[in-house]
Design a protein around this motif. Structure first.
Motif, mmCIF file in Angstrom:
data_model
loop_
_atom_site.group_PDB
_atom_site.id
_atom_site.type_symbol
_atom_site.label_atom_id
_atom_site.label_comp_id
_atom_site.label_asym_id
_atom_site.label_seq_id
_atom_site.Cartn_x
_atom_site.Cartn_y
_atom_site.Cartn_z
ATOM 1 N N SER A 148 34.911 46.630 51.106
ATOM 2 C CA SER A 148 35.157 48.065 51.009
ATOM 3 C C SER A 148 36.103 48.319 49.859
ATOM 4 O O SER A 148 36.463 49.577 49.474
ATOM 5 N N PHE A 149 36.935 47.589 49.590
ATOM 6 C CA PHE A 149 37.647 47.780 48.293
ATOM 7 C C PHE A 149 37.123 48.039 47.064
ATOM 8 O O PHE A 149 36.424 47.129 46.795
ATOM 9 N N PRO A 150 37.618 49.129 46.354
ATOM 10 C CA PRO A 150 36.953 49.269 44.928
ATOM 11 C C PRO A 150 37.532 48.011 44.096
ATOM 12 O O PRO A 150 38.662 47.571 44.384
ATOM 13 N N PHE A 151 36.833 47.623 43.217
ATOM 14 C CA PHE A 151 36.707 46.153 42.491
ATOM 15 C C PHE A 151 38.108 46.418 41.787
ATOM 16 O O PHE A 151 39.042 45.290 41.739
ATOM 17 N N ILE A 152 38.526 47.280 41.233
ATOM 18 C CA ILE A 152 39.556 47.397 40.381
ATOM 19 C C ILE A 152 40.932 47.260 40.973
ATOM 20 O O ILE A 152 41.924 46.741 40.655
ATOM 21 N N ILE A 153 41.012 47.707 42.216
ATOM 22 C CA ILE A 153 42.079 47.789 43.235
ATOM 23 C C ILE A 153 42.065 46.156 43.719
ATOM 24 O O ILE A 153 43.168 45.530 43.676
ATOM 25 N N LEU A 154 40.952 45.590 43.955
ATOM 26 C CA LEU A 154 40.864 44.287 44.295
ATOM 27 C C LEU A 154 41.362 43.392 43.244
ATOM 28 O O LEU A 154 42.183 42.259 43.580
ATOM 29 N N ILE A 155 41.364 43.620 42.056
ATOM 30 C CA ILE A 155 41.643 42.913 41.180
ATOM 31 C C ILE A 155 43.208 42.763 40.896
ATOM 32 O O ILE A 155 43.733 41.577 40.928
ATOM 33 N N VAL A 156 43.962 43.903 41.267
ATOM 34 C CA VAL A 156 45.284 44.211 41.284
ATOM 35 C C VAL A 156 45.734 43.417 42.380
ATOM 36 O O VAL A 156 46.863 42.771 42.277
ATOM 37 N N THR A 186 28.519 40.548 36.307
ATOM 38 C CA THR A 186 28.726 41.091 34.650
ATOM 39 C C THR A 186 29.403 42.363 34.453
ATOM 40 O O THR A 186 30.142 42.890 33.647
ATOM 41 N N SER A 187 29.081 43.407 35.381
ATOM 42 C CA SER A 187 29.799 44.367 35.521
ATOM 43 C C SER A 187 31.013 44.460 35.841
ATOM 44 O O SER A 187 31.840 45.177 35.283
ATOM 45 N N PHE A 188 31.662 43.677 36.681
ATOM 46 C CA PHE A 188 32.661 43.296 37.011
ATOM 47 C C PHE A 188 33.892 42.962 35.799
ATOM 48 O O PHE A 188 34.773 43.220 35.928
ATOM 49 N N THR A 189 33.261 42.202 35.280
ATOM 50 C CA THR A 189 33.990 41.534 34.061
ATOM 51 C C THR A 189 34.245 42.706 32.908
ATOM 52 O O THR A 189 35.339 42.612 32.407
ATOM 53 N N ALA A 190 33.311 43.646 33.064
ATOM 54 C CA ALA A 190 33.656 44.892 32.299
ATOM 55 C C ALA A 190 34.823 45.505 32.832
ATOM 56 O O ALA A 190 35.833 46.083 32.105
ATOM 57 N N THR A 191 34.552 45.592 34.169
ATOM 58 C CA THR A 191 35.915 46.561 34.831
ATOM 59 C C THR A 191 37.268 45.712 34.736
ATOM 60 O O THR A 191 38.137 46.141 34.332
ATOM 61 N N ALA A 192 37.123 44.234 34.689
ATOM 62 C CA ALA A 192 38.470 43.612 34.637
ATOM 63 C C ALA A 192 39.048 43.552 33.204
ATOM 64 O O ALA A 192 40.001 43.199 32.970
ATOM 65 N N VAL A 242 38.807 35.114 36.391
ATOM 66 C CA VAL A 242 37.945 34.381 36.985
ATOM 67 C C VAL A 242 38.255 34.333 38.556
ATOM 68 O O VAL A 242 37.117 34.498 39.345
ATOM 69 N N VAL A 243 39.577 34.243 39.096
ATOM 70 C CA VAL A 243 40.028 34.208 40.555
ATOM 71 C C VAL A 243 39.471 35.426 41.059
ATOM 72 O O VAL A 243 38.618 35.339 42.076
ATOM 73 N N PRO A 244 39.872 36.789 40.774
ATOM 74 C CA PRO A 244 39.333 37.713 41.522
ATOM 75 C C PRO A 244 38.148 38.046 41.373
ATOM 76 O O PRO A 244 37.613 38.651 42.229
ATOM 77 N N LEU A 245 37.683 37.893 40.278
ATOM 78 C CA LEU A 245 35.998 37.940 40.192
ATOM 79 C C LEU A 245 35.207 37.241 41.187
ATOM 80 O O LEU A 245 34.367 37.586 41.759
ATOM 81 N N ALA A 246 35.652 35.983 41.330
ATOM 82 C CA ALA A 246 34.816 35.069 42.150
ATOM 83 C C ALA A 246 35.157 35.622 43.703
ATOM 84 O O ALA A 246 34.167 35.534 44.524
ATOM 85 N N VAL A 247 36.254 35.757 43.961
ATOM 86 C CA VAL A 247 36.816 36.230 45.203
ATOM 87 C C VAL A 247 36.185 37.470 45.671
ATOM 88 O O VAL A 247 35.791 37.711 46.678
ATOM 89 N N GLY A 248 36.445 38.465 44.629
ATOM 90 C CA GLY A 248 35.769 39.817 45.007
ATOM 91 C C GLY A 248 34.194 39.974 45.133
ATOM 92 O O GLY A 248 33.848 40.486 45.789
#
Length: 222
Positions: free
Chosen positions: A65-73, A158-164, A93-99
């Motif tokens: 339920s977390f927006p990915f950009i918030i989860l990264i932070v 792949t879309s998450f990497t762009a957000t990251a 890679v860490v937040p990408l994998a966990v998220g």
């Protein structure tokens, strides 16, 4: 074509592929067993544990339920703990994998649920253990669907990497923000969009090809 466009695109694409490869591998290692546990611990399945099933499902839903950009932070301290920094492709890679792991777990769960109940009951009647049923019935029978699910997961990552890229992760997303948006370079923005589209299409084509090949073999020998 500006002289720096090709080197920028090459560096950005390599960084993006690096993040996709490592984070997808780690997300699958985390998400695959979670998806299996979600299936087999469900009521009336081969290893019913309702409390574990409900607790795990709640945690996965909460994480998703977390927006990915918030989860990264939120996961930046974990990146610093593991890789020693919060910047760059490796840190991302860490937040990408966990998220992505909870998303992968749900995809795996849905694929395994497609296996016919009769085949599972036949394995139980033959005295197969839960581990044998997972390894010899659930995964082989759902393999084509699992490939399609993993393809979808890779495309999502792949879309998450762009957000990251918005937080200094590098890759094509960072390139689009730093050069395309902040420096008003339409050539960089268009090139990164085209590169991301090509990556997604390539992953989709490869995943579909492999899934169709598995389906054909199943129909031949099934």
């Amino acid at each position: 074509m500006p002289d720096d466009l090709l080197p920028l695109m090459l560096t950005g694409t390599i960084e993006t592929l690096y993040m996709i490869t490592l984070s997808s591998l780690m997300a699958f290692l985390l998400g695959f067993p979670l998806g299996i546990i979600l299936v087999i611990t469900a009521p009336n399945h081969i290893w019913p544990l309702p409390h574990l099933h409900n607790a795990l499902g709640t945690v996965i839903n909460a994480t998703r339920s977390f927006p990915f950009i918030i989860l990264i932070v939120v996961l930046l301290p974990l990146s610093r703990l593991i890789v020693g920094t919060t910047l760059g492709a490796t840190a991302a890679v860490v937040p990408l994998a966990v998220g992505s792991a909870p998303f992968v777990a749900r995809l795996i769960e849905n694929s395994l649920k497609e296996v016919e109940r009769g085949k599972i009951e036949a394995a139980i009647a033959l005295g197969a253990s839960p581990l044998e049923i997972v390894g010899k019935v659930l995964i082989p029978e759902a393999l084509a669907s699992l490939i399609r699910s993993m393809t979808l997961a890779v495309i999502t990552i792949t879309s998450f990497t762009a957000t990251a890229g918005a937080i200094g992760a590098g890759g094509l997303g960072s390139l689009a923000i730093r050069y395309g948006y902040m420096r008003y370079r339409d050539d960089v923005m268009i090139a990164t969009i085209v590169a991301l589209i090509l990556l997604v299409q390539g992953f989709q084509w490869g995943g579909n090809l492999l899934a169709r090949s598995i389906d054909r073999r199943r129909h031949q020998f099934g």
